[in-house]
Design a protein around this motif. Structure first.
Motif, short mmCIF file in Angstrom:
data_model
loop_
_atom_site.label_atom_id
_atom_site.label_comp_id
_atom_site.label_asym_id
_atom_site.label_seq_id
_atom_site.Cartn_x
_atom_site.Cartn_y
_atom_site.Cartn_z
N THR A 10 56.72 93.25 44.48
CA THR A 10 57.02 93.98 45.71
C THR A 10 58.48 93.83 46.10
OG1 THR A 10 56.29 92.09 47.00
CG2 THR A 10 54.68 93.85 46.68
N PRO A 11 59.39 94.23 45.19
CA PRO A 11 60.80 94.14 45.57
C PRO A 11 61.10 94.98 46.81
CG PRO A 11 60.53 95.36 43.51
CD PRO A 11 59.19 94.77 43.86
N GLY A 12 60.27 95.98 47.08
CA GLY A 12 60.48 96.80 48.27
C GLY A 12 60.44 95.96 49.53
N VAL A 60 66.98 91.86 25.83
CA VAL A 60 67.22 90.41 25.76
C VAL A 60 67.96 89.96 27.02
CG1 VAL A 60 68.18 88.49 24.46
CG2 VAL A 60 67.43 90.54 23.24
N HIS A 61 67.36 89.02 27.73
CA HIS A 61 68.02 88.40 28.88
C HIS A 61 68.44 86.99 28.48
CE1 HIS A 61 66.57 91.68 31.36
NE2 HIS A 61 67.21 91.19 32.41
N TRP A 62 69.76 86.79 28.45
CA TRP A 62 70.27 85.51 27.98
C TRP A 62 71.60 85.23 28.66
CZ3 TRP A 62 74.07 84.16 23.91
CH2 TRP A 62 73.95 82.83 23.46
N VAL A 81 63.22 83.93 36.56
CA VAL A 81 64.08 82.75 36.77
C VAL A 81 65.51 82.95 36.27
CG1 VAL A 81 62.21 81.09 36.96
CG2 VAL A 81 63.15 81.65 34.69
N GLU A 82 65.85 84.17 35.83
CA GLU A 82 67.26 84.49 35.66
C GLU A 82 67.93 84.57 37.04
OE1 GLU A 82 64.77 86.46 35.11
OE2 GLU A 82 65.05 88.19 36.44
N TRP A 83 67.10 84.52 38.08
CA TRP A 83 67.57 84.48 39.47
C TRP A 83 67.63 83.04 40.00
CZ3 TRP A 83 66.21 88.58 43.65
CH2 TRP A 83 66.36 89.89 43.14
N ILE A 84 67.53 82.03 39.14
CA ILE A 84 67.38 80.66 39.62
C ILE A 84 68.50 80.25 40.59
CG2 ILE A 84 68.61 79.56 37.65
CD1 ILE A 84 65.43 77.98 38.67
N LYS A 130 76.32 90.56 31.09
CA LYS A 130 76.56 89.77 32.30
C LYS A 130 75.36 90.00 33.19
CE LYS A 130 78.80 91.10 36.11
NZ LYS A 130 79.82 91.51 37.09
N HIS A 131 74.72 88.93 33.62
CA HIS A 131 73.63 89.10 34.60
C HIS A 131 74.18 88.78 35.99
CE1 HIS A 131 69.52 89.08 36.26
NE2 HIS A 131 69.31 89.95 35.29
N HIS A 132 73.28 88.72 36.99
CA HIS A 132 73.76 88.56 38.37
C HIS A 132 74.61 87.30 38.56
CE1 HIS A 132 70.95 91.70 38.70
NE2 HIS A 132 69.93 91.08 39.26
N GLU A 133 74.36 86.27 37.76
CA GLU A 133 75.14 85.02 37.87
C GLU A 133 76.63 85.24 37.61
OE1 GLU A 133 73.70 82.44 34.73
OE2 GLU A 133 74.44 83.79 33.17
N TRP A 238 73.09 99.73 33.50
CA TRP A 238 73.59 99.14 34.75
C TRP A 238 72.44 98.52 35.53
CZ3 TRP A 238 78.68 99.41 34.55
CH2 TRP A 238 79.33 100.54 34.02
N ASP A 239 72.75 97.47 36.30
CA ASP A 239 71.73 96.87 37.15
C ASP A 239 72.39 96.19 38.34
OD1 ASP A 239 68.98 96.43 37.53
OD2 ASP A 239 69.18 94.37 36.83
N TRP A 240 71.98 96.43 39.57
CA TRP A 240 71.22 97.49 40.16
C TRP A 240 71.76 97.78 41.55
CZ3 TRP A 240 67.93 95.69 44.41
CH2 TRP A 240 67.68 94.30 44.42
N PRO A 296 61.63 102.92 35.29
CA PRO A 296 60.51 102.23 35.95
C PRO A 296 60.42 100.79 35.43
CG PRO A 296 59.77 104.24 34.81
CD PRO A 296 61.21 104.05 34.47
N GLU A 297 60.30 99.84 36.35
CA GLU A 297 60.33 98.43 35.94
C GLU A 297 58.95 97.81 36.10
OE1 GLU A 297 63.91 96.37 37.21
OE2 GLU A 297 62.74 94.55 37.60
N GLN A 298 58.46 97.18 35.08
CA GLN A 298 57.17 96.47 35.06
C GLN A 298 55.97 97.39 35.23
OE1 GLN A 298 57.43 93.67 33.90
NE2 GLN A 298 58.55 92.14 35.07
C1 JFZ Z 1 66.60 93.63 37.91
C2 JFZ Z 1 67.13 92.22 37.81
O1 JFZ Z 1 67.29 91.68 39.10
C3 JFZ Z 1 66.21 91.38 36.98
O2 JFZ Z 1 66.67 90.07 36.87
C4 JFZ Z 1 66.09 92.01 35.60
O3 JFZ Z 1 67.35 92.00 34.95
C5 JFZ Z 1 65.57 93.42 35.72
C6 JFZ Z 1 65.53 94.16 34.42
O4 JFZ Z 1 66.38 94.18 36.63
O5 JFZ Z 1 65.41 93.60 38.67
C7 JFZ Z 1 65.30 94.34 39.79
C8 JFZ Z 1 65.94 95.53 39.93
C9 JFZ Z 1 65.75 96.27 41.09
C10 JFZ Z 1 64.95 95.78 42.08
C11 JFZ Z 1 64.30 94.57 41.92
C12 JFZ Z 1 64.47 93.85 40.76
N1 JFZ Z 1 64.78 96.52 43.26
O6 JFZ Z 1 65.20 97.69 43.32
O7 JFZ Z 1 64.17 96.03 44.22
#
Ligand code: JFZ
Length: 474
Positions: A10-12, A60-62, A81-84, A130-133, A238-240, A296-298
């Motif tokens: 529920t990122p919303g 790949v997330h690394w 946990v890439e958000w640790i 590069k990730h959020h870190e 790109w993200d995000w 679309p994620e997940q």
């Molecule tokens: C993002 C990244 O934060 C996450 O770590 C991973 O890389 C994924 C593939 O992408 O995840 C998100 C992106 C957008 C939202 C939430 C998580 N959002 O819009 O709420």
């Protein structure tokens, strides 16, 4: 477990919470927008062709977070946990000091990634530059928070070369969020930041002195580096973006023009702009001026949509970055059936692996990817370069198509060995089990409701059995 819900389900909610307290949007005015290069539909189709045919990619997330493995100060964290750093509210100096000694990539790790991707049946690999870190895998002139300064190697280059050597396409994930950069704002962006953690609430305003335009300059510089210095890059992921921080906040049009200048054939996702498709299903809101495909994620959209390029990305457990205590793995069956389901709706599937700090892909991931790969090696013709199901949903499985052929993917093998599909014969029907190298014809009959085919149990596949059908009309 709350974090897991925030990030994966529920990122919303997170967005809504942040929105409530967010001041007005900010962002540099986009005075230097260059118009996108003119492109005809035929040119766009040609540029998108390999990607539309690919259907399967490895994500790949690394990064430094891989070395934390989902723990901070002895406390385990769940979810992504890439958000640790954000989860534990760690300041950049402490984060860097703790993780630097633990991040020791083994020689040749990237070759293992690329070989695994190839064996899995993936046609492209997207890796985190590069990730959020904020830690850059490429050798950057604009920061010392990069692999070259940490381990004396250009890890971006190693990874790109390894992927290319396997004949796969190269995709780069680049986070526009940056928790290390001193000008990236802590509050009010609608985006996460470690220093927004509760534990800092009594300290002076962390945004004092932060100059957003300097961060955006830096983002453009690094994007220029990764698209100029490493040969051909096929995808930029790109993200995000949030509602408050998107588009002009990144000088997105200019940024996309810069990338396209460096890489005329590159394919970019639409996450420089706020995209409800990350969580939702409504592919009709897709707008090609904001990117070439939507992500679309997940989850898998209920149906595909003609003319919309989309890619579902998914974790294999409940995290993108490596965790030493998340064993909630998807089964090989789920991976295979998701691959089929997504192809039947006209999309791509991007499946994630989170390697450990030395670059090793955990055995639990390897075995599942190899199982998917052995199914793909047998049935890939029914996935790669196919079109979405043209005749509508069926209760026994999924359908993909190419000129003159339907591929019937049977998930639920019926007790009477018969499946029916709602189509007609265009003269003579010809069907066989794809696993039968002799292509012995299956019994087909036209009934009032459609075509009935009698399957051969000796060719049943536990994940998805495939029938090739010629001569159907719809
Ligand atoms: C993002 C990244 O934060 C996450 O770590 C991973 O890389 C994924 C593939 O992408 O995840 C998100 C992106 C957008 C939202 C939430 C998580 N959002 O819009 O709420």
């Amino acid at each position: 477990m709350k974090h897991r819900h925030y990030q994966l389900h529920t990122p919303g909610l997170l967005l809504a919470l942040v929105l409530l307290s967010a001041p007005a949007a900010f962002g540099a005015s986009d005075s230097a927008i260059k118009p996108p290069p003119p492109e005809t539909k035929a040119e766009r189709d040609a540029r998108m062709q390999w990607w539309r045919e690919a259907r399967l990619g490895m994500f790949v997330h690394w990064g430094l977070y891989s070395a934390a493995a989902g723990n901070w100060d002895g406390k385990p964290y769940g979810g992504g946990v890439e958000w640790i750093q954000q989860q534990a509210g760690v300041a950049p100096t402490e984060y860097e000091a703790k993780l630097k000694p633990l991040f020791v990539p083994k020689p040749g790790f990237a070759k293992d990634w690329a070989k695994l991707a190839k064996a899995m049946g993936a046609k492209y690999v997207v890796f985190t530059s590069k990730h959020h870190e904020g830690f850059a895998l490429h050798d950057s002139k604009y920061t010392s928070f990069d692999a070259k300064d940490f381990v004396g190697r250009d890890l971006f280059k190693e990874i790109v070369q390894a992927i290319r050597a396997e004949g796969l396409r190269v995709g780069v994930y680049h986070s526009v969020i940056d928790w290390h950069h001193p000008d990236f704002r802590v509050h009010g962006t609608g985006l996460p930041h470690p220093l927004a953690n509760e534990r800092y609430k009594d300290l002076p305003d962390p945004d004092t002195g932060r100059e957003w335009s300097r961060y955006v300059e830096f983002l453009h510089h690094q994007s220029n580096e990764i698209t100029r210095n490493y040969g051909k890059i096929d995808v930029l992921w790109w993200d995000w973006s949030s509602k408050e921080t998107e588009g002009n906040s990144w000088r997105a049009n200019e940024l996309m023009a810069l990338v396209r200048k460096n890489q005329p054939a590159i394919i970019m996702n639409n996450r420089l702009f706020y995209s409800p498709n990350v969580e939702g299903d409504n592919l009709s809101i897709f707008d090609t001026s904001k990117g070439d495909f939507t992500t679309p994620e997940q989850h898998i959209p209920a149906t595909g949509m003609n003319g919309v390029d989309w890619e579902s990305c998914m974790t294999l457990n409940d995290t993108w970055g490596y965790s030493d205590h998340d064993f909630h793995w998807k089964s090989a069956e789920t991976l295979i059936r998701n691959t089929v389901d997504i192809a039947s709706k006209g999309g791509n599937y991007l499946i994630n692996a989170g390697p450990t700090a030395d670059g090793t892909i955990p055995e639990a991931i390897r075995t599942r990817f190899l199982e998917l790969g052995s199914w793909m090696a047998k049935y890939g013709e029914a996935i790669y370069d196919t079109q979405a199901n043209p005749i509508g949903a069926v209760d026994w499985g999924r359908i993909t198509a190419r000129k003159g052929r339907l591929y019937l993917h049977v998930f639920n093998w019926p007790a009477n060995n018969q499946i029916t599909l709602p189509s007609k014969s265009s003269g003579s029907l010809n069907a066989w089990m794809m696993a039968d190298s002799r292509r012995a014809p299956l019994l087909c009959s036209e009934t009032g409701t459609g075509v009935t085919i009698t399957l051969k149990p000796q060719y049943e596949n536990p994940y998805a059995s495939v029938v090739v059908l010629e001569g159907a009309r719809w």
